[in-house]
Scaffold this motif. Structure first.
Motif: not given
Lengths: 154, 240
Positions: A69-75, B18, B22
């Protein structure tokens, strides 16, 4: 406001269900891992258990750690570390496995196995010789022990 | 989500909540990436040593208790579930429920360490120990191992298990076993400290739906510790 909190509670409910479902999946996969070695062994067993572990790890990452569900940058960050780990693995394991091709005299896993096999063979042939020797002894001993001569004398 | 400079949970060097969330999340994922490389190095060592010491590793695997290892796997995965639920409740603003799930997570962490203690004690009692400690060999006054006429170390009198004469160098396997599980247990101990800290802050009512990042980030750390065990268990306990 009320509709907002209602949707938030729905959202929460679906998360709860998803976590519980993932938990059940992880438990089933653990049971498979524990029982797997009784029907697959050796290298194929190793590969199967690693694949199951990867599946379990993927579930933890995707659901419990929210990667899906997160932004793909963490993946990307996480899998970048796995990429470098893979390079490390290929370099070290590749060296180990390919030694014999580069230098036949090098200390390789296959050479070690061959050496152990030779030693075991030598040992078992020695044992066999010894057993034959013992058998020979007892055969020679038989006439002495059985009082045939005594019978003849009678 | 509108935030103001007056919000006590917003640090001054962030423009808004936010951005703060982040930045923290990015930081924790970078840290987790270094953890993967850290444990990964040990898994590479495992691969190399297993390739070179096949028979030794087979012997080593058979010395570990699969039921206890499996129990710890179940305990740790369950703690991951309670951790995920603690984060969910914190996000929802239900501090009481979140705190309760954190206590459950802490409880499972202690159970894990308890089972680990039972396993380590069993290994110590049978002298299946790493490196030079294997078999608790006799040491002379100069600190060298006492060798018998066959050039083998003289193992401690009660170390019948170690004396049985196992293939290869079994201390190699136990060095790796204690290093990998020991460092993992150290991560559990650090995790217990973090969970306790987060639990105290939850009790003080510091977290709310627009500020619960510390709970989430400790949760991510805890899931990674679980993730490492998911790979450690089958590789050390099962595979022949």
């Amino acid at each position: 406001m009320s509709s907002q909190s209602a949707s938030a509670s729905d959202h929460h409910h679906s998360h709860l269900q998803e976590y519980l479902k993932t938990y059940v999946k992880l438990m089933i996969l653990t049971a498979i891992t524990v029982s797997a070695s009784s029907f697959v062994g050796g290298t194929s067993g190793l590969i199967v258990t690693i694949l199951i572990s990867c599946l379990k790890g993927g579930l933890v990452l995707a659901v419990f750690m929210h990667l899906k569900d997160e932004d793909k940058v963490y993946t990307l960050i996480f899998f970048a570390s796995l990429l470098f780990l893979g390079l490390f693995f290929i370099g070290t394991q590749g060296e180990w496995v390919s030694r014999g091709y580069v230098n036949p005299e090098a200390d390789t896993y296959e050479l070690r196995k061959e050496k152990i096999r030779k030693e075991l063979k030598q040992q078992s042939s020695l044992e066999q010789n010894f057993n034959e020797y013992l058998d020979g002894l007892s055969e020679q001993a038989v006439p002495e022990r059985v009082p045939t001569t005594a019978v003849a004398h009678l | 989500m509108g935030t103001h400079g007056h919000d006590p949970s917003l640090q001054h060097h962030f423009q808004n909540a936010q951005q703060q969330v982040d930045a923290g999340r990015m930081g924790i994922w970078l840290f987790l990436a270094t953890e993967v490389l850290f444990f990964g190095g040990l898994f590479i060592a495992y691969a190399i040593l297993k390739t070179g010491h096949g028979a030794t590793f087979e012997f080593g695997h058979n010395q570990l208790s699969v039921p206890l290892g499996a129990l710890n796997t179940v305990v740790l995965i369950t703690s991951s579930l309670t951790m995920a639920l603690a984060v969910l409740r914190a996000k929802e603003g239900n501090a009481k429920s979140s705190g309760r799930y954190l206590v459950w997570t802490l409880l499972f962490a202690f159970v894990f360490l308890g089972v680990k203690t039972v396993e380590y004690t069993a290994k110590y009692d049978t002298c299946l120990l790493p490196g030079d400690m294997y078999g608790l060999p006799e040491i002379d006054s100069a600190g060298n191992m006492v060798l018998n006429d066959q050039g083998k170390p003289v193992y401690g009198a009660h170390c019948t298990k170690a004396m049985e004469g196992f293939p290869g160098q079994p201390w190699v396997f136990f060095s790796l076993y204690f290093t990998m599980t020991g460092i993992h247990a150290l991560h559990i101990i650090i995790g217990i400290g973090l969970l306790f800290w987060i639990w105290l802050r939850t009790r003080r009512g510091e977290f709310k739906p627009n500020y619960y990042a510390p709970v989430e980030n400790v949760g991510l750390y805890w899931h990674l510790v679980d993730l490492v065990w998911i790979f450690l268990f089958p590789l050390l306990y099962r595979v022949g």
